[in-house]
Design a protein around this motif. Structure first.
Motif, short mmCIF file in Angstrom:
data_model
loop_
_atom_site.label_atom_id
_atom_site.label_comp_id
_atom_site.label_asym_id
_atom_site.label_seq_id
_atom_site.Cartn_x
_atom_site.Cartn_y
_atom_site.Cartn_z
N TRP A 80 0.83 -1.21 0.00
CA TRP A 80 0.00 0.00 0.00
C TRP A 80 0.86 1.26 0.00
O TRP A 80 0.48 2.29 -0.58
N GLN A 81 2.02 1.22 0.64
CA GLN A 81 2.95 2.36 0.56
C GLN A 81 3.38 2.61 -0.88
O GLN A 81 3.50 3.77 -1.32
N LEU A 82 3.61 1.54 -1.63
CA LEU A 82 3.96 1.70 -3.04
C LEU A 82 2.80 2.31 -3.83
O LEU A 82 3.01 3.18 -4.68
N VAL A 83 1.58 1.87 -3.53
CA VAL A 83 0.41 2.44 -4.19
C VAL A 83 0.33 3.94 -3.91
O VAL A 83 0.11 4.75 -4.82
N ALA A 84 0.51 4.32 -2.64
CA ALA A 84 0.44 5.73 -2.26
C ALA A 84 1.51 6.53 -2.99
O ALA A 84 1.24 7.66 -3.46
N LEU A 85 2.71 5.99 -3.09
CA LEU A 85 3.78 6.69 -3.81
C LEU A 85 3.44 6.86 -5.28
O LEU A 85 3.60 7.95 -5.85
N VAL A 86 2.97 5.80 -5.92
CA VAL A 86 2.66 5.87 -7.35
C VAL A 86 1.60 6.94 -7.61
O VAL A 86 1.71 7.72 -8.58
N LYS A 87 0.58 7.03 -6.77
CA LYS A 87 -0.43 8.07 -6.97
C LYS A 87 0.16 9.47 -6.80
O LYS A 87 -0.26 10.41 -7.46
N GLN A 88 1.16 9.63 -5.94
CA GLN A 88 1.83 10.92 -5.79
C GLN A 88 2.68 11.25 -7.01
O GLN A 88 2.83 12.42 -7.38
N ILE A 89 3.26 10.22 -7.63
CA ILE A 89 4.14 10.44 -8.77
C ILE A 89 3.41 11.14 -9.92
O ILE A 89 4.04 11.82 -10.74
#
Length: 293
Positions: A147-156
């Motif tokens: 989920w941390q990766l998901v959150a990062l990708v949405k920020q990207i």
């Protein structure tokens, strides 16, 4: 009318048989080019794309955590650099050279960030996608990390090259031990916690999936596991009935688990590598191997 229908059905049957034979001959004589230097045809590519999109969408109906509360700036970013940037790139950062020739090409992360929902991103990260090079990370990362990766990708989606570089520098300063990114071994995951892919599966089914995910089939033939019939190591059917493991260890369940997890500790000259199999996954593998005795 009946005669016409019978003739039509006969014609269709003959046509189907001819098409089947023609397709078989086309494949047998090497007509289909599997070279990665050649693209799929446009119709084939679009069909595969449509199948992939519908599959992901059908499996993405679940709740998401509050992405803004997750540590995407540090843990998420470091894991992205370790596991994802090599294929998908980052703002202003190219993927590694090996991924540039992959077919199909990995999607640019900015495209995924803008078009994929959090649920779709999580589904793909956790489960992977067949025949694309995208692995299932459920056996290597836990739910919080995915989920941390998901959150990062949405920020990207809204990051510039400078933004990404600044976040990366901050993350490396706060996590100096991770500055040199490396694949994390499975035993570093809390082994007492079953990983997401094992949820809803029997122990036997979880063991079968684990044997696929740790790529045991690259060397062994395993009953019930579809893969190339490789025999670098012995077939694993009936292994729990043998007197010795690898000709060294007297068979016991604990010794088989030890061999699965730490083969080079048992025999420093063995060709079998330490794959970082967690305790819980090794126990599931044992359950599966017992089921195919």
């Amino acid at each position: 009318m009946r005669r016409y229908t019978a003739r039509l059905l006969g014609f269709l049957a003959v046509s189907a048989i001819a098409a089947f034979i023609g397709a078989g001959a086309y494949v047998y004589y090497g007509g289909y080019d599997t070279s990665a230097l050649q693209q799929h045809s446009e119709p084939v590519y679009r069909v595969l794309q449509y199948v992939r999109e519908r599959s992901i969408l059908a499996r993405s109906d679940f709740d998401t955590p509050d992405l803004t509360s997750l540590d995407w700036q540090h843990a998420g970013l470091m894991n992205y650099e370790t596991y994802c940037r090599q294929c998908h790139g980052a703002p202003g950062r190219a993927p590694d050279s090996f991924s540039l020739g992959m077919k199909p090409a990995p999607t640019a992360i900015a495209e995924l960030a803008r078009k994929r929902s959090p649920q779709e991103l999580y589904e793909v990260i956790e489960q992977g996608i067949k025949m694309t090079g995208m692995p299932a990370w459920a056996y290597r990362l836990n739910q919080a990390e995915m989920w941390q990766l998901v959150a990062l990708v949405k920020q990207i989606a809204n990051m510039t090259h400078a933004d990404y570089d600044n976040y990366l520098v901050q993350a490396q300063e706060e996590s100096p031990q991770q500055t040199e990114t490396r694949p994390r071994r499975s035993e570093e995951i809390a082994s007492a916690t079953e990983l997401p892919t094992m949820e809803g599966l029997s122990r036997i089914d979880a063991g079968r999936v684990a044997m696929q995910q740790y790529n045991c089939t690259s060397c062994h033939m395993i009953p019930g596991v579809t893969a190339a019939r490789n025999q670098v190591g012995p077939p694993l059917g009936g292994i729990t009935q043998r007197s010795y493991i690898a000709g060294l260890l007297e068979y016991s369940d604990n010794n088989l688990i030890k061999w699965i997890r730490f083969p080079t500790t048992v025999d420093k000259d063995t060709l079998m590598p330490d794959l970082g199999v967690s305790q819980v996954h090794a126990e599931a593998m044992l359950a599966y191997l017992k089921s195919v005795e």
